[in-house]
Design an enzyme around this catalytic site. Structure first.
Site, PDB file in Angstrom:
ATOM      1  N   ASP A   1       0.818  -1.213   0.000  1.00  0.00           N
ATOM      2  CA  ASP A   1       0.000   0.000   0.000  1.00  0.00           C
ATOM      3  C   ASP A   1       0.855   1.268   0.000  1.00  0.00           C
ATOM      4  O   ASP A   1       0.334   2.367  -0.181  1.00  0.00           O
ATOM      5  CB  ASP A   1      -0.946   0.011   1.214  1.00  0.00           C
ATOM      6  CG  ASP A   1      -0.193  -0.015   2.516  1.00  0.00           C
ATOM      7  OD1 ASP A   1       0.757  -0.822   2.634  1.00  0.00           O
ATOM      8  OD2 ASP A   1      -0.527   0.763   3.423  1.00  0.00           O
TER       9      ASP A   1
ATOM     10  N   ASN B   1     -23.516 -63.817 -14.503  1.00  0.00           N
ATOM     11  CA  ASN B   1     -24.140 -62.503 -14.737  1.00  0.00           C
ATOM     12  C   ASN B   1     -25.655 -62.594 -14.609  1.00  0.00           C
ATOM     13  O   ASN B   1     -26.291 -61.745 -13.994  1.00  0.00           O
ATOM     14  CB  ASN B   1     -23.792 -61.994 -16.136  1.00  0.00           C
ATOM     15  CG  ASN B   1     -22.418 -61.356 -16.185  1.00  0.00           C
ATOM     16  OD1 ASN B   1     -21.978 -60.744 -15.221  1.00  0.00           O
ATOM     17  ND2 ASN B   1     -21.749 -61.511 -17.302  1.00  0.00           N
TER      18      ASN B   1
ATOM     19  N   GLU C   1     -14.505 -62.348 -20.735  1.00  0.00           N
ATOM     20  CA  GLU C   1     -14.046 -63.179 -19.623  1.00  0.00           C
ATOM     21  C   GLU C   1     -12.924 -64.102 -20.082  1.00  0.00           C
ATOM     22  O   GLU C   1     -12.797 -65.215 -19.630  1.00  0.00           O
ATOM     23  CB  GLU C   1     -15.195 -63.985 -19.009  1.00  0.00           C
ATOM     24  CG  GLU C   1     -16.360 -64.260 -19.933  1.00  0.00           C
ATOM     25  CD  GLU C   1     -16.047 -65.275 -21.031  1.00  0.00           C
ATOM     26  OE1 GLU C   1     -15.594 -64.827 -22.112  1.00  0.00           O
ATOM     27  OE2 GLU C   1     -16.275 -66.487 -20.827  1.00  0.00           O
TER      28      GLU C   1
HETATM   29  P1  GH3 Z   1     -18.496 -70.896 -21.894  1.00  0.00           P
HETATM   30  O1  GH3 Z   1     -17.367 -69.942 -22.063  1.00  0.00           O
HETATM   31  O2  GH3 Z   1     -18.238 -71.887 -20.812  1.00  0.00           O
HETATM   32  O3  GH3 Z   1     -18.845 -71.535 -23.187  1.00  0.00           O
HETATM   33  O4  GH3 Z   1     -19.766 -70.074 -21.423  1.00  0.00           O
HETATM   34  P2  GH3 Z   1     -19.872 -68.523 -21.211  1.00  0.00           P
HETATM   35  O5  GH3 Z   1     -21.204 -68.214 -20.668  1.00  0.00           O
HETATM   36  O6  GH3 Z   1     -18.733 -68.056 -20.391  1.00  0.00           O
HETATM   37  O7  GH3 Z   1     -19.626 -68.051 -22.679  1.00  0.00           O
HETATM   38  P3  GH3 Z   1     -19.965 -66.811 -23.543  1.00  0.00           P
HETATM   39  O8  GH3 Z   1     -18.696 -66.435 -24.259  1.00  0.00           O
HETATM   40  O9  GH3 Z   1     -21.126 -67.111 -24.391  1.00  0.00           O
HETATM   41  O10 GH3 Z   1     -20.331 -65.658 -22.578  1.00  0.00           O
HETATM   42  C1  GH3 Z   1     -19.394 -64.858 -22.019  1.00  0.00           C
HETATM   43  C2  GH3 Z   1     -20.103 -63.964 -21.089  1.00  0.00           C
HETATM   44  O11 GH3 Z   1     -19.197 -63.206 -20.309  1.00  0.00           O
HETATM   45  C3  GH3 Z   1     -20.952 -62.943 -21.789  1.00  0.00           C
HETATM   46  C4  GH3 Z   1     -20.988 -61.799 -20.873  1.00  0.00           C
HETATM   47  O12 GH3 Z   1     -22.202 -61.776 -20.155  1.00  0.00           O
HETATM   48  C5  GH3 Z   1     -19.863 -62.062 -19.903  1.00  0.00           C
HETATM   49  N1  GH3 Z   1     -18.951 -60.961 -19.885  1.00  0.00           N
HETATM   50  C6  GH3 Z   1     -18.095 -60.568 -20.853  1.00  0.00           C
HETATM   51  N2  GH3 Z   1     -17.425 -59.472 -20.461  1.00  0.00           N
HETATM   52  C7  GH3 Z   1     -17.877 -59.150 -19.234  1.00  0.00           C
HETATM   53  C8  GH3 Z   1     -17.585 -58.112 -18.297  1.00  0.00           C
HETATM   54  O13 GH3 Z   1     -16.755 -57.223 -18.522  1.00  0.00           O
HETATM   55  N3  GH3 Z   1     -18.232 -58.110 -17.121  1.00  0.00           N
HETATM   56  C9  GH3 Z   1     -19.143 -59.071 -16.823  1.00  0.00           C
HETATM   57  N4  GH3 Z   1     -19.756 -59.010 -15.648  1.00  0.00           N
HETATM   58  N5  GH3 Z   1     -19.458 -60.045 -17.681  1.00  0.00           N
HETATM   59  C10 GH3 Z   1     -18.835 -60.098 -18.864  1.00  0.00           C
HETATM   60 MG    MG Z   2     -16.834 -68.281 -21.084  1.00  0.00          MG
HETATM   61 MG    MG Z   3     -15.887 -66.165 -23.869  1.00  0.00          MG
END
Ligand code: GH3
Ligand code: MG
Ligand code: MG
Length: 475
Positions: free
Chosen positions: A10, A339, A374
């Protein structure tokens, strides 16, 4: 380096004096004659440093500092209080209001420039981090302002370097009473040795180490990897400005003058530790936003893009190492049912648990990645087929033997996986070809009833189809 400095006072004569001194050193100078205009200018002109007078009519320096530090747009600007006050209580009040340092009136040139340079240098570094961080777009997402201080009672670990027993005891007492952990070192050699642990938040160096050069120690601490970014608080005798200037040039972050005032020591220690934490926080955020590019956000393991690059490198390395590379692909069995029965969030929880269990079951040189949905891939360099199969079966077993903990299910949920393994010794093998063979073996494992593993053919058959059982041989 040129910096923009806002001078607030100031008294017109004081303003002109500081303006002249700073302009002569090529700093860009802005001036404000009272608190309110200082706040305006700080908000609209983005200065790199503020030199702030304490005694001003209306809004005084304490209040201005407090407001600047509570406004997110100005809280990162360093503040140096310029004061005729030598009363320690006022200095402490200034530090508590958010000031980073003090300069006494009449202003001494060496102290002024050393301080201005040290603080503007620090700010440039922090701005750089902040800009890079904002560029990644994670700044808002993180939900936390790295400049925000959420911990008022911040404490840390301090290395205290001094050979005068009395002072060590006194400083140590002041700091431990405030909740800090203090470790003493009585020589430069001991200080360097101890600080290499990387465990300290602050290094306090008293210059008069017997027969040693305290400044040289500061410079060694600055160049030593483990202490490069750790703040150094220098303790020196009143009036020892020559050493002060040199220390600040060497990268000393702050200083205290003997005789040591308890509150000032505590306040400066806290300021330095806070600054250190804040710097670390920014760096961590930066690192995690960089790693975002190659990790899977749900599970934290590597993502598919990174895995592809990594596998390509490992296959190339076969030319030099002549060691086989194995990969396994595993796919959770009937995951859709999980799921469907327990919800997607529960499924996500299990995917995280699987990634964690796999990560802790493999060697350091192996790499796990989420391939999609998965499905996961594990890359095993220097691993022949028979070993890879052993690993795959161990992994299969580790998943199946113990249910995964999920909220609302007391016994957890059982999950199994089917696994396909493929190995190559050919540096000309393609990533796609190798994964395709592993995938075909996986299909065979599914066909055979799930919760088992299969090895692919040694030879990459042309025309292999995704999950085609014809190309698969039982393990
Ligand atoms: P399998 O492999 O024994 O033949 O049966 P599955 O039911 O695991 O086979 P599929 O490949 O048809 O399904 C995979 C499922 O995994 C589909 C989906 O709902 C789930 N999935 C895939 N990515 C994600 C994920 O990021 N989070 C969750 N919660 N589920 C997932
Ligand atoms: Mg599977
Ligand atoms: Mg699969």
């Amino acid at each position: 380096m040129t910096a923009r400095i806002l001078v607030v006072d100031d008294t017109p004569a004081n303003l002109r004096l500081l303006e002249a001194k700073l302009t002569a050193e090529y700093f860009e100078v802005l001036t404000a004659a009272d608190g309110p205009s200082a706040l305006d200018m700080a908000a609209s002109n983005a200065p790199d440093l503020i030199l702030l007078d304490i005694m001003m009519p209306g809004l005084d320096g304490f209040e201005v500092a407090k407001r600047l530090k509570s406004d997110p747009s100005t809280q990162h600007i360093p503040i140096v209080m310029v004061t005729a006050l030598t009363d320690s209580a006022d200095r402490v009040r200034g530090l508590e209001a958010g000031a980073d340092d003090f300069i006494s009136k009449p202003v001494n040139d060496v102290a002024l420039f050393a301080r201005v340079r040290s603080l503007t240098r620090l700010k440039v570094m922090m701005d750089e981090l902040r800009i890079r961080h904002m560029a990644t777009g994670r700044f808002q997402m993180a939900g936390k302002d790295p400049y925000g201080d959420d911990d008022e009672t911040i404490t840390g670990k301090v290395l205290l370097v001094d050979d005068t027993k009395n002072m060590v005891g006194q400083v140590r007492g002041y700091l431990t009473d405030a909740g800090h952990i203090v470790e003493p070192a009585t020589s430069s050699a001991e200080a360097l040795e101890r600080s290499r642990s990387g465990a300290f938040d602050l290094l306090i160096v008293a210059l008069h180490l017997q027969g040693e050069d305290g400044l040289r120690l500061c410079s060694q601490l600055r160049s030593q990897e483990e202490t490069r970014h750790v703040p150094i608080l220098m303790i020196l005798d009143d009036g020892d400005l020559r050493h002060l200037a040199k220390g600040l040039d060497l990268g000393v972050t702050d200083y205290l003058v003997r005789p040591i005032d308890k509150n000032e020591l505590r306040a400066r220690t806290r300021t330095q530790i806070r600054r250190r934490r804040y710097h670390d926080r920014l760096r961590n955020m930066l690192e995690s936003s960089v790693s975002l590019a190659y990790t899977d956000t749900l599970t934290g393991v590597y993502n598919r893009r990174y895995m592809d690059d990594h596998l390509a490198r490992k296959i190339e390395e076969i030319a030099a190492t002549a060691k086989p590379v194995s990969v396994m692909i595993f796919d959770l069995d009937h995951f859709k049912r999980i799921n469907d029965s327990y919800g997607h969030a529960c499924g996500d929880r299990i995917l995280k648990g699987v990634a964690e269990r796999v990560s802790t079951s493999i060697r350091d040189i192996d790499l796990v990645a989420r391939y999609g949905g998965e499905e996961f891939v594990v890359i095993m360099p220097s691993t022949p087929a028979d070993v890879a199969l052993t690993v795959a079966d161990r992994l299969r077993n580790r998943l199946a033997e113990q249910p995964f903990a999920v909220p609302g299910q007391a016994d957890g949920l059982a999950v199994t996986a089917s696994i396909g393994v493929a190995t190559t010794t050919d540096p000309a093998e393609t990533v796609e070809g190798l994964l395709m063979r592993a995938d075909a073996a996986l299909y065979a494992a599914k066909e055979a009833g799930r919760n088992q593993m299969r090895a692919a053919d040694e030879v990459n058959s042309p025309g292999t189809k995704r999950r085609s059982p014809e190309t698969v041989q039982s393990a």
